[in-house]
Design a protein around this motif. Structure first.
Motif, PDB file in Angstrom:
ATOM      1  N   ARG A 248      -5.071   0.591  -2.355  1.00 41.47           N
ATOM      2  CA  ARG A 248      -5.960   0.703  -1.204  1.00 41.47           C
ATOM      3  C   ARG A 248      -7.430   0.742  -1.617  1.00 41.47           C
ATOM      4  NH1 ARG A 248      -3.438   2.689   3.364  1.00 41.47           N
ATOM      5  NH2 ARG A 248      -1.226   3.170   3.137  1.00 41.47           N
TER       6      ARG A 248
ATOM      7  N   ASP B  89      -7.048   1.205   7.209  1.00 44.29           N
ATOM      8  CA  ASP B  89      -5.767   0.766   7.766  1.00 44.29           C
ATOM      9  C   ASP B  89      -5.927   0.058   9.106  1.00 44.29           C
ATOM     10  OD1 ASP B  89      -4.134   1.534   5.711  1.00 44.29           O
ATOM     11  OD2 ASP B  89      -3.632   3.489   6.560  1.00 44.29           O
TER      12      ASP B  89
ATOM     13  N   ALA C 288     -11.352   4.101   1.196  1.00 39.03           N
ATOM     14  CA  ALA C 288     -10.182   3.264   0.975  1.00 39.03           C
ATOM     15  C   ALA C 288     -10.268   2.046   1.891  1.00 39.03           C
ATOM     16  CB  ALA C 288      -8.900   4.045   1.272  1.00 39.03           C
TER      17      ALA C 288
ATOM     18  N   ARG D  21      -1.080   8.797   5.566  1.00 38.90           N
ATOM     19  CA  ARG D  21      -1.210   8.035   4.311  1.00 38.90           C
ATOM     20  C   ARG D  21      -1.821   8.875   3.199  1.00 38.90           C
ATOM     21  NH1 ARG D  21       2.566   4.840   4.533  1.00 38.90           N
ATOM     22  NH2 ARG D  21       3.178   6.688   5.722  1.00 38.90           N
TER      23      ARG D  21
ATOM     24  N   ARG E 104       0.841  -1.196   0.000  1.00 39.35           N
ATOM     25  CA  ARG E 104       0.000   0.000   0.000  1.00 39.35           C
ATOM     26  C   ARG E 104       0.872   1.240   0.000  1.00 39.35           C
ATOM     27  NH1 ARG E 104      -3.614  -1.495   5.129  1.00 39.35           N
ATOM     28  NH2 ARG E 104      -1.540  -2.240   5.762  1.00 39.35           N
TER      29      ARG E 104
ATOM     30  N   VAL F 110      -8.070   6.026   6.160  1.00 36.16           N
ATOM     31  CA  VAL F 110      -6.630   6.257   6.294  1.00 36.16           C
ATOM     32  C   VAL F 110      -6.381   7.566   7.032  1.00 36.16           C
ATOM     33  CG1 VAL F 110      -6.176   5.001   4.150  1.00 36.16           C
ATOM     34  CG2 VAL F 110      -6.374   7.488   4.101  1.00 36.16           C
TER      35      VAL F 110
END
Length: 448
Positions: free
Chosen positions: A419, A437, A434, A309, A17, A258
């Motif tokens: 992602r 995470d 996305a 990110r 990623r 993210v």
């Protein structure tokens, strides 16, 4: 890839990623300029850095809300950040947060400003605003309005030294009202505040009464009498715009999945990052546009190293140049900006980088913003190059992406960043843009 798990045939996925860096050249889009041989400033400018990125990446047009719709920066960014389905709180809320002013929830606030005017019959026409030398007068005039505000149960908190303030209307929770600031001062007079929905009628009536009382106080102010005696236009109107109310809003990580960050350039973007819970580093813009953008990209790299990110990098220089209505001024700004973006070539080796505008600010014609297309350029390890080899509106038309709306921008970039949200899987209560995470983990044992 790692070997498949027990009973599986697909190899375990590598974690490749990537972070995303979005560079927004505010007001980038433009219109063909006769003095530039029918080209836009972006098409006519010498931009070797952006041209090289276009060659190794893919292009398209960014049309935030479709053809013909001219967005303000705050609305374009709200959608670009993935919040198109979340009610916008009002720019006044963001401006206040960006200035470090606390905004009480569920109370109408509006951005107020002292302005100069002339009266023509039954119309008041706005003729100017607080100038660089008017700071002391503006502070005194806003202080003189405190008794007026008190009679209406309102408060006024200054936002800097140029006659701007946050006007709060306690007891009025519905902020669905129009602007009294005409924006288009050559076409429209000072405007009556109207409700945009029936429930906001009392808010509109209260603000209208307040503004008329403020006008009466400003017209008779000794400060303005002294200004007139000196041959300086009185600051005799208080205009309002960007009304809103702070309500619960998902954070950037809740909305996208993210961690986000911003290298902010103005109060607006500090407020936007603040209300969305994004990490931020503020850099006051400097006159050398190339050096300014280079410094912003350095900070963006640091934010990524610290765990962000997604990083937003912004400059207003292109928009300001467009508003001068001098096409060559905008061309020169773009050429200077290009040199400051040199670091994108290296960043594109380990991140998805995108360069676009939030709207068009034509350097020609009697318009402010327009719905004309703005170039969109994306480069990075997973981006397959198209046939575009130059930066600008006309070259970008041949790019693979076609026309991209603001709400589609982050899904596009997160897809390239490995992602993409998997629509057949739910890892979070709120569907993210996305692959998240850090979805909430199941504990290994029942908690007692």
């Amino acid at each position: 890839m790692r070997p498949p798990g027990y009973g599986e045939t697909q190899p375990r996925l590598d974690d490749d990623r990537l972070p995303v860096i979005l560079v927004v050249l505010d007001g980038l889009g433009d219109r063909p300029v006769p003095g530039l041989d029918g080209r836009t400033p972006a098409e006519a400018a010498r931009t070797p850095v952006l041209d090289a990125l276009a060659t190794r990446g893919a292009s398209g047009w960014h049309l935030p809300f479709g053809w013909g719709r001219a967005p303000a920066s705050e609305l374009a960014h709200w959608a670009m950040f993935g919040f198109a389905d979340v009610p916008f709180p009002g720019r006044a809320v963001l401006e206040a947060i960006g200035a470090g002013v606390d905004v009480e929830p569920a109370v109408t606030v509006t951005h107020a400003a002292l302005r100069t005017s002339r009266t023509d019959g039954d119309r008041v026409w706005i003729t100017g605003r607080v100038g660089p030398a008017d700071g002391e007068d503006a502070i005194t005039l806003l202080a003189e309005l405190e008794p007026v505000l008190a009679r209406h149960g309102a408060t006024l908190r200054p936002l800097g030294g140029r006659g701007e303030a946050l006007l709060t209307l306690p007891g009025h929770g519905n902020a669905g009202i129009t602007d009294s600031d005409p924006f288009f001062e050559d076409f429209h007079p000072w405007l009556r505040v109207l409700p945009t929905e029936p429930a906001a009628t009392t808010t509109a009536e209260a603000l209208t009464a307040l503004l008329l009382d403020a006008r009466a106080a400003l017209v008779t102010s000794p400060v303005n009498a002294g200004r007139a005696a000196r041959g300086v236009p009185p600051l005799d109107v208080l205009t309002t715009k960007w009304s809103g109310a702070r309500r619960p809003i998902p954070s950037f990580v809740e909305q996208t999945g993210v961690a986000g960050a911003a290298v902010t350039s103005t109060r607006l973007y500090r407020g936007l990052a603040g209300i969305l819970g994004m990490a931020q580093r503020h850099l006051t813009p400097v006159a050398d546009i190339g050096a300014d953008l280079a410094a912003r990209l350095d900070v963006a790299r640091e934010l990524i190293d610290d765990g962000a990110r997604f990083v937003h990098v912004h400059t207003k220089a292109t928009d300001e140049a467009g508003h001068t209505k001098q096409p060559r001024a905008k061309l020169e700004v773009l050429e200077a900006a290009d040199t400051g973006l040199a670091a994108l070539a290296d960043l594109a080796e380990r991140a998805i980088v995108a360069v676009t505008g939030d709207h068009a600010t034509p350097s020609v014609d009697g318009v402010l913003h327009t719905g004309d297309p703005t170039p969109l350029l994306v480069a990075g390890p997973t981006v397959r190059p198209d046939e575009v080899t130059a930066f600008g509106e006309a070259p970008a038309r041949a790019g693979w992406y076609g026309a991209v709306r603001a709400a589609e921008l982050l899904p596009l970039l997160f897809g390239h960043a490995n992602r993409p949200v998997f629509l057949g899987h739910r890892a979070t209560a709120r569907m993210t843009l996305a692959l998240p995470d850090h979805p909430e983990a199941m504990p290994p044992a029942l908690e007692r």
